[in-house]
Enzyme design. Structure first.
Site, PDB file in Angstrom:
ATOM      1  N   LYS A   1      28.501  -3.953  13.064  1.00 52.08           N
ATOM      2  CA  LYS A   1      28.467  -4.263  14.492  1.00 52.08           C
ATOM      3  C   LYS A   1      27.177  -3.684  15.056  1.00 52.08           C
ATOM      4  O   LYS A   1      26.788  -2.570  14.708  1.00 52.08           O
ATOM      5  CB  LYS A   1      29.666  -3.649  15.200  1.00 52.08           C
ATOM      6  CG  LYS A   1      29.724  -4.028  16.672  1.00 52.08           C
ATOM      7  CD  LYS A   1      31.074  -3.720  17.292  1.00 52.08           C
ATOM      8  CE  LYS A   1      31.126  -4.179  18.737  1.00 52.08           C
ATOM      9  NZ  LYS A   1      30.972  -5.640  18.876  1.00 52.08           N
TER      10      LYS A   1
ATOM     11  N   ARG B   1      25.315  21.914   8.876  1.00 53.74           N
ATOM     12  CA  ARG B   1      24.552  23.143   9.160  1.00 53.74           C
ATOM     13  C   ARG B   1      24.684  23.473  10.643  1.00 53.74           C
ATOM     14  O   ARG B   1      25.260  22.704  11.400  1.00 53.74           O
ATOM     15  CB  ARG B   1      23.071  22.898   8.833  1.00 53.74           C
ATOM     16  CG  ARG B   1      22.553  21.655   9.561  1.00 53.74           C
ATOM     17  CD  ARG B   1      21.063  21.417   9.419  1.00 53.74           C
ATOM     18  NE  ARG B   1      20.693  20.065   9.838  1.00 53.74           N
ATOM     19  CZ  ARG B   1      20.522  19.683  11.090  1.00 53.74           C
ATOM     20  NH1 ARG B   1      20.704  20.536  12.083  1.00 53.74           N
ATOM     21  NH2 ARG B   1      20.185  18.437  11.375  1.00 53.74           N
TER      22      ARG B   1
END
EC number: 6.3.4.14
Length: 448
Positions: A202, A292
Site C-alpha cells: 500500500k 538501541r
C-alpha cells in the site's frame, strides 16, 4: 549491578551514558579516537583508552580494539550508544563471546529485526500492524495481481525485491495502469539489480512518523513508554522530535503500545528499543525496529520521568525493570531540536573551533551536549553537536520555551542550524501539530 562499563561511542550520547553510570556508582572507561582526546566524557571518565586514528573505521568501528579495551581495564560490560556498532549483530556476538555483557538485545534479535523481511514476518505474527502488501513477490498472473491490488487498496507501490535508494519503485493509482507498471518495474529491476522479483505494498501518500519506545528485561517484563512524533525530517534525517504525538489518544496509545510490548516478549527482546511506524488516517504501519537507545530518547524521559539509560544498565545487570506499566503516566509535552554544526542554508558541515558557548537555561530546559567553549568540532563524524530539549504542561508552552531557549543560545566560531529550527517553530502548520514527513522538504522547496 555492573561494576565497570566501556562506553563505545563519542559525543553527547557518550556523556549521557557516563552520567547514568555515575548515578548508579558504575565505573566508566572512555574509548576514543586520536581526534577525540578533548571530548567532555573522555575528560570525566575513570579510565580512558585511545583505540585508533580519527576515521571511524579505524576507531569506533574497530571491534578488536574495543574488546581489547574492555579486557585490559577489567570491564564487565560494553554500551554501544547509537550509530557506529550499536546495531551490529556480529559485534554483540563477539562482546558476549569474549565474556562481557552487551548493553542491548541478543545478536539473534538484532539480526531478526535488522532484516526487513524477517522483521515484518515476526511483527505480523506478534500482532503488530504492518503495511498491507502482496506477502512475497508477485507472479505473471495479471488477474491474480489485480485481485491482490484490490485487496490492498489503491494507491499501491510496486517495489523491486532487490531494490534500494529509491530505485525500482513505481506508484500505481488505478487498475488500468497496473499491468504496464508491473512489467516496467520488473524490467527496471532486472537491469539494475539482475533480479526481476517485485512486490506490492500500500502506498501511503502523506504519513507521519510515529514511534513507540519500549523497555524489556530478562524476567519476561516489557513496557511501552508512549510515543514520539518525528515527522519533521530532511532527507530521512529527523530534525525536530516531540512527545507525545499530537492527536494520539490514550486509548490508541494503549492499543499500539501494548502490541509493541507483547512483540518484545514474543521475540525475546531485552533492553531499550523503538518500534517505528508510518501513521496515516488513524492507522499504524510498522516500518522497522531500532534495537538501541535513540537520539531522541530525552523527550520520552521528560514526559514519563523514566531515565532510559539507567534502565538499560539495570536490565543489562540482570535486574527487572524498576517500575510497572501502570506506573507510567504521560504528563505534559516535550520537544527536541537537533543542533548541528552545519550551514543553515546549504546544510554543509561546519567543523571548527567553538570560541564561545552560552547554553540556554530556565524551567523545563535541558541541554544535552558534549561541546564547550574552546572545543574543536572535528570533521570526521556526524555534525550533531547538541540536543536542546524543552518541557511544558502543554505543547504550546514547550514550543514557546524552545523558541526562548534557541534565542538564548550562543555558539560562536562555527555555523549551526539554529536558524532552521527557528523557522520550523514559527511555522503555522507546525504550531497546529500533525504535519507529515514531507512537510519540511516542501517548505524548504526541496521536493524532487
Amino acid at each position: 549491578m555492573l561494576e565497570k562499563v566501556v562506553i563505545a561511542n563519542r559525543g553527547e550520547i557518550a556523556l549521557r551514558i557516563l552520567r547514568a553510570c555515575k548515578e548508579l556508582g558504575i565505573k566508566t572507561v572512555a574509548v576514543h579516537s586520536t581526534a577525540d582526546r578533548d571530548l567532555k566524557h573522555v575528560l570525566l571518565a575513570d579510565e580512558t583508552i585511545c583505540i585508533g586514528p580519527a576515521p571511524s573505521a579505524k576507531s569506533y568501528l574497530n571491534i578488536p580494539a574495543i574488546i581489547a579495551a574492555a579486557e585490559v581495564t577489567g570491564a564487565d560490560a560494553i554500551h554501544p550508544g547509537y550509530g557506529f556498532l550499536s546495531e551490529n549483530a556480529d559485534f554483540a556476538e563477539q562482546v558476549e563471546r569474549s565474556g562481557f555483557t552487551f548493553i542491548g538485545p541478543t545478536a539473534d534479535v538484532i539480526r531478526l529485526m535488522g532484516d526487513k523481511v524477517s522483521a515484518i514476518k515476526a511483527m505480523k505474527k506478534a500482532g503488530v500492524p504492518c503495511v498491507p502488501g502482496s506477502d512475497g513477490p508477485v507472479s505473471n498472473d495479471i488477474a491474480k495481481n489485480k485481485e491482490i491490488a484490490k485487496r490492498i487498496g489503491y494507491p499501491i507501490i510496486i517495489k523491486a525485491s532487490g531494490g534500494g535508494g529509491g530505485r525500482g519503485m513505481r506508484v500505481v493509482r488505478s487498475e488500468d495502469a497496473l499491468e504496464e507498471s508491473i512489467a516496467m518495474t520488473k524490467a527496471e529491476a532486472k537491469a539494475a539489480f539482475n533480479n526481476d522479483m517485485v512486490y506490492m505494498e500500500k502506498y501511503l501518500e502523506n504519513p507521519r512518523h510515529v514511534e513507540i519506545q519500549v523497555l524489556a528485561d530478562t524476567h519476561g517484563n516489557a513496557v511501552y513508554l508512549a510515543e514520539r512524533d518525528c515527522s519533521m525530517q530532511r532527507r530521512h534525517q529527523k530534525v525536530v522530535e516531540e512527545a507525545p504525538a499530537p492527536g494520539i489518544t490514550e486509548e490508541v496509545r494503549r492499543d499500539i503500545g501494548s502490541r509493541c510490548a507483547n512483540a518484545c516478549v514474543e521475540i525475546g527482546y531485552r533492553g531499550a528499543g523503538t518500534f517505528e511506524f508510518l501513521y496515516e488516517n488513524g492507522e499504524f504501519y510498522f516500518i522497522e525496529m531500532n534495537t538501541r537507545i535513540q537520539v531522541e530518547h530525552p523527550v520520552t524521559e521528560m514526559i514519563t520521568g523514566v531515565d532510559l539509560v539507567k534502565e538499560q544498565l539495570r536490565i543489562a545487570a540482570g535486574l527487572p525493570i524498576s517500575f510497572k506499566q501502570e506506573d507510567i503516566k504521560v504528563k505534559g509535552h516535550a520537544m527536541e531540536c537537533r543542533i548541528n554544526a552545519e550551514d543553515p542554508k546549504t546544510f554543509l558541515p561546519s567543523p571548527g573551533k567553538v570560541n564561545h558557548l552560552h547554553s540556554p537555561g530556565g524551567l523545563g530546559v535541558r541541554w544535552d551536549s558534549h561541546v564547550y567553549g574552546g572545543y574543536t568540532v572535528p570533521p570526521h563524524y556526524d555534525s550533531m553537536i547538541a540536543k536542546l530539549i524543552t518541557y511544558g504542561d502543554t505543547r504550546e508552552v514547550a514550543i514557546r520555551r524552545m523558541q526562548n531557549a534557541l534565542s538564548e543560545t550562543i555558539i560562536d566560531g562555527i555555523k549551526t542550524n539554529i536558524p532552521l529550527h527557528e523557522l520550523i517553530l514559527e511555522d503555522e502548520n507546525f504550531q497546529k501539530g500533525g504535519t507529515n514527513i514531507h512537510y519540511l522538504e516542501k517548505k524548504l522547496g526541496m521536493n524532487e
